[in-house]
Design a protein around this motif. Structure first.
Motif, PDB file in Angstrom:
ATOM      1  N   PRO A   1       4.712  -8.288  -6.903  1.00 28.59           N
ATOM      2  CA  PRO A   1       5.690  -7.567  -6.085  1.00 28.59           C
ATOM      3  C   PRO A   1       5.170  -6.178  -5.737  1.00 28.59           C
ATOM      4  N   PRO A   2       5.441  -5.677  -4.502  1.00 20.23           N
ATOM      5  CA  PRO A   2       4.953  -4.347  -4.109  1.00 20.23           C
ATOM      6  C   PRO A   2       5.638  -3.248  -4.914  1.00 20.23           C
ATOM      7  N   LYS A   3       4.912  -2.145  -5.077  1.00 20.92           N
ATOM      8  CA  LYS A   3       5.478  -1.015  -5.796  1.00 20.92           C
ATOM      9  C   LYS A   3       6.529  -0.317  -4.939  1.00 20.92           C
ATOM     10  N   THR A   4       7.564   0.149  -5.577  1.00 15.03           N
ATOM     11  CA  THR A   4       8.649   0.803  -4.839  1.00 15.03           C
ATOM     12  C   THR A   4       8.322   2.261  -4.610  1.00 15.03           C
ATOM     13  N   PHE A   5       8.798   2.767  -3.499  1.00 14.38           N
ATOM     14  CA  PHE A   5       8.643   4.184  -3.179  1.00 14.38           C
ATOM     15  C   PHE A   5       9.974   4.635  -2.575  1.00 14.38           C
ATOM     16  N   ASP A   6      10.760   5.339  -3.359  1.00 19.16           N
ATOM     17  CA  ASP A   6      12.081   5.760  -2.908  1.00 19.16           C
ATOM     18  C   ASP A   6      12.115   7.284  -2.915  1.00 19.16           C
ATOM     19  N   ILE A   7      11.920   7.894  -1.738  1.00 18.07           N
ATOM     20  CA  ILE A   7      11.895   9.361  -1.652  1.00 18.07           C
ATOM     21  C   ILE A   7      13.264   9.942  -1.972  1.00 18.07           C
ATOM     22  N   ARG A   8      14.326   9.144  -1.819  1.00 18.90           N
ATOM     23  CA  ARG A   8      15.666   9.663  -2.122  1.00 18.90           C
ATOM     24  C   ARG A   8      15.814   9.998  -3.596  1.00 18.90           C
ATOM     25  N   LYS A   9      15.103   9.257  -4.468  1.00 17.76           N
ATOM     26  CA  LYS A   9      15.189   9.568  -5.890  1.00 17.76           C
ATOM     27  C   LYS A   9      14.639  10.955  -6.174  1.00 17.76           C
TER      28      LYS A   9
ATOM     29  N   ALA B   1      -9.986   1.577  -5.137  1.00 15.30           N
ATOM     30  CA  ALA B   1      -8.738   0.842  -5.285  1.00 15.30           C
ATOM     31  C   ALA B   1      -8.986  -0.509  -5.928  1.00 15.30           C
ATOM     32  N   MET B   2      -7.904  -1.000  -6.549  1.00 12.65           N
ATOM     33  CA  MET B   2      -7.854  -2.397  -6.964  1.00 12.65           C
ATOM     34  C   MET B   2      -7.127  -3.147  -5.853  1.00 12.65           C
ATOM     35  N   ILE B   3      -7.803  -4.060  -5.207  1.00 17.70           N
ATOM     36  CA  ILE B   3      -7.248  -4.723  -4.031  1.00 17.70           C
ATOM     37  C   ILE B   3      -6.160  -5.711  -4.450  1.00 17.70           C
ATOM     38  N   GLU B   4      -5.007  -5.573  -3.813  1.00 20.18           N
ATOM     39  CA  GLU B   4      -3.870  -6.458  -4.011  1.00 20.18           C
ATOM     40  C   GLU B   4      -3.276  -6.771  -2.646  1.00 20.18           C
ATOM     41  N   PRO B   5      -2.500  -7.825  -2.548  1.00 17.25           N
ATOM     42  CA  PRO B   5      -1.909  -8.143  -1.240  1.00 17.25           C
ATOM     43  C   PRO B   5      -1.113  -6.992  -0.635  1.00 17.25           C
ATOM     44  N   ASN B   6      -0.488  -6.144  -1.473  1.00 12.33           N
ATOM     45  CA  ASN B   6       0.342  -5.083  -0.905  1.00 12.33           C
ATOM     46  C   ASN B   6      -0.462  -3.890  -0.402  1.00 12.33           C
ATOM     47  N   ASN B   7      -1.740  -3.757  -0.763  1.00 14.40           N
ATOM     48  CA  ASN B   7      -2.527  -2.636  -0.244  1.00 14.40           C
ATOM     49  C   ASN B   7      -3.724  -3.103   0.583  1.00 14.40           C
ATOM     50  N   GLN B   8      -3.849  -4.411   0.760  1.00 15.64           N
ATOM     51  CA  GLN B   8      -4.996  -4.961   1.469  1.00 15.64           C
ATOM     52  C   GLN B   8      -5.083  -4.423   2.903  1.00 15.64           C
ATOM     53  N   HIS B   9      -3.942  -4.366   3.575  1.00 17.37           N
ATOM     54  CA  HIS B   9      -3.933  -3.898   4.959  1.00 17.37           C
ATOM     55  C   HIS B   9      -4.298  -2.420   5.049  1.00 17.37           C
TER      56      HIS B   9
END
Length: 612
Positions: free
Chosen positions: A18-26, A127-135
């Motif tokens: 699962p992709p890592k979350t990034f919530d600037i509101r927090k 980087a460690m390549i994962e589907p969520n950062n591949q692009h």
């Protein structure tokens, strides 16, 4: 972005994390709560009292850079979190443009932020390549104006879309490291052979190339100024022919270091003994090779190392060692014989290592037992690194002492050792009296013996019997005297009550049914006495941190050497231990003990003295 099927074929996909979350509101909510609480000034005063928050800015920035260089290997953490610790740390990070050159690919927001703050400096893609950062990685490699280095860790499934881009890297690239993790089955690695348009213009900035389980095509002839080439575990389908491999190496005229770990041409793997032309790399200073004796020989025959160059060889697969190791020893010896005039060998260090207990509780040979031998040869006191660093084992064949002794004897006889003045033995006690006389005659200039760990009883008995035979002669013929120039002996962490292996009349090199109850220091004392009678007294004997040292024996030794030095660790008082009535020798915990009774023990020294 390219489809994953374009880079590799015939491999099943894996589930994406699962992709890592990034919530600037927090972050905004936390900051607003802190401001409303009125405790900002209080926290600032507290931070000023903490040593970590009052470090000099340059020190902080160096720490941040060190974190940014390696944090990509920790999936649950990103170096950007350092900038939220306190205002001092944040300002130090913002004032360091070099820090922001290490692009963070843990989330697209962090990637955009770090790219923006790099301020057009050459960036680092790690980087460690994962589907969520591949692009994000693919887009950065394609569009970033200046990339300084690339270090990617990936599974075989995620690297596919990037292979084509990595074959045509940024023209400012200086270092490229690709580490493909080992799949469940190595034979399943099959990269697509679909050709990609390749530019022909050189890439003079590239200096360092390190590849693990990647296509061999990433080793590009465009790297005209390459200094360091490191290939690890090249897939069998990617192994080039030996002529193609050598032709490519010959293009790297600035190459200084070569590392090959199970990454050899097909002809070496197939076992071809056909001759090949040797290539000369004018700046090559270090070769580091890991593989079978056959593979190492095939490469060393084709690459000429500089006279002052360093050779590191790890033979981790012995195979038919009686055939292949002789060939390897000949190739290694030929190099050092050819360079002896410019850089002669003067120091040898032999180190033994056992991976597990040799025997089981029932005194049977442990099937999991493995051991290795390391030989290092140095060319001068001012040179810290060895000119030759050879490691033999461990593998299934080195469980037998015969393989270790044969390999050592082969290399020893091939090397020019006439100028060796110092011999160091560390935990090496498997070579018995039967084998040492084949090794010692070549050390005609040896002046120092340094022993650490397990005492080499076989060496001592070979010296003692040789000196005793000369001490009883009525003429002065010392032509067959072993180590005629020996002056100093040093013992470190040696059990002076230790016994050793006897020589079997037939069968294997060592016989674990025949053990010598003569104590090591007693045999040494007898050797020093007989050597003195030959008119070749040793100048000094030093004992440091040794155990079971008898004061009675030290008194006997004092009359045989000019200088005797020892500390008081493990020293027995006068009269507590006698040669004739003292207890028998002790043995290592992983050697057979006195039980069962089938194991025979002999007090060789007592028998030798009784014969007189």
């Amino acid at each position: 972005m390219s489809s994953p099927s374009r880079g590799i074929v015939q491999l099943p996909p894996i589930d994406a994390p699962p992709p890592k979350t990034f919530d600037i509101r927090k972050y905004k909510t936390a900051a607003s709560t802190l401001l409303r609480s009125g405790r900002v000034n209080e926290l600032r005063r507290l931070n000023r009292t903490l040593p970590a928050c009052s470090l000099p800015v340059k020190i902080l920035q160096r720490i941040f850079i060190a974190c940014a260089q390696t944090s990509f290997q920790i999936p649950t953490w990103t170096w950007l979190e350092l900038t939220f610790v306190c205002s001092t740390w944040r300002q130090a990070a913002l004032d360091c443009p070099e820090l922001w050159c290490y692009i963070d690919f843990s989330h697209p927001k962090w990637t955009t932020l770090s790219l923006h703050r790099s301020r057009m400096f050459p960036i680092s893609v790690r980087a460690m390549i994962e589907p969520n950062n591949q692009h994000s990685i693919h887009r950065t490699l394609h569009h970033a104006p200046m990339i300084r280095d690339v270090h990617l860790i990936s599974s075989i499934y995620d690297i596919g879309p990037l292979i084509g881009t990595l074959k045509n890297p940024n023209r400012y690239l200086e270092s490229l490291r690709i580490n493909i993790s080992r799949p469940d089955h190595d034979h399943g690695i099959r990269y697509s052979k679909r050709s990609t348009p390749i530019c022909v213009s050189p890439l003079p900035s590239m200096k360092y190339l390190e590849l693990h389980r990647t296509p061999f095509s990433l080793v590009s002839p465009r790297y005209t100024n390459l200094r360091h080439l490191s290939l690890h575990h090249l897939p069998l389908s990617e192994c080039p022919s030996r002529p193609d491999f050598l032709a490519l190496l010959e293009r790297f005229v600035m190459l200084e270091h070569i590392t090959l770990v199970h990454a050899f041409p097909k002809t070496a793997v197939a076992g071809s003994y056909s001759s090949a032309r040797a290539i000369h790399l004018p700046t090559l200073s270090t070769m580091s090779l890991t593989g079978s004796a056959q593979e190492l020989s095939s490469i060393l025959e084709c690459i000429v190392l500089q006279p002052t160059g360093r050779l590191h060889c790890h033979v981790d697969r012995m195979g038919d060692y009686k055939t292949h190791f002789v060939r390897l020893a000949h190739v290694v010896g030929s190099h050092f014989h050819g360079t002896a005039r410019e850089m002669s060998l003067d120091t040898l260090v032999l180190t033994g290592r056992e991976e597990s207990l040799r025997f089981t509780e029932g005194h049977a040979l442990n099937p999991d037992f493995r051991q290795s031998l390391r030989l290092r040869a140095f060319g001068g006191t001012e040179i810290v690194e060895p000119l030759l660093d050879l490691v033999i084992g461990p593998d299934m064949h080195t469980a037998r002492d015969e393989a270790i002794v044969f390999a050592l004897t082969s290399v020893w006889s091939a090397l020019p050792l006439t100028d060796i003045h110092s011999l160091t033995l560390q935990n090496l006690d498997i070579i018995t009296q039967k084998s040492w006389p084949k090794l010692l005659p070549s050390l005609r200039s040896l002046r120092v013996i340094d022993v650490a760990g397990h005492p080499p009883s076989g060496l001592l008995w070979a010296l003692l019997l040789n000196a005793r035979s000369h001490a009883r002669l009525e003429h002065d013929d010392m032509s067959s005297m072993l180590l005629p120039t020996l002056e100093d002996i040093y013992l470190h962490n040696v059990d002076c009550f230790a016994g050793g292996l006897m020589v079997s009349s037939s069968g294997p090199v060592n016989s674990y049914c025949d053990l010598d109850d003569s104590r090591f220091l007693d045999v040494l004392s007898a050797y020093l006495e007989d050597r003195q009678q030959c008119g070749l007294a040793v100048r000094s004997l030093s004992l440091s941190r040794c155990s079971n040292v008898s004061m009675d024996i030290l008194k006997d030794v004092r009359g045989c050497v000019s200088h005797l030095l020892w500390d008081h660790r493990g020293l027995y008082k006068e009269g507590t231990v006698k040669l004739a009535t003292g207890s028998s020798a002790v043995y290592r915990s992983n050697w057979p003990g006195t039980e069962p009774l089938a194991f025979r023990h002999y007090f060789r020294l007592r028998t030798l003295l009784d014969l007189e």
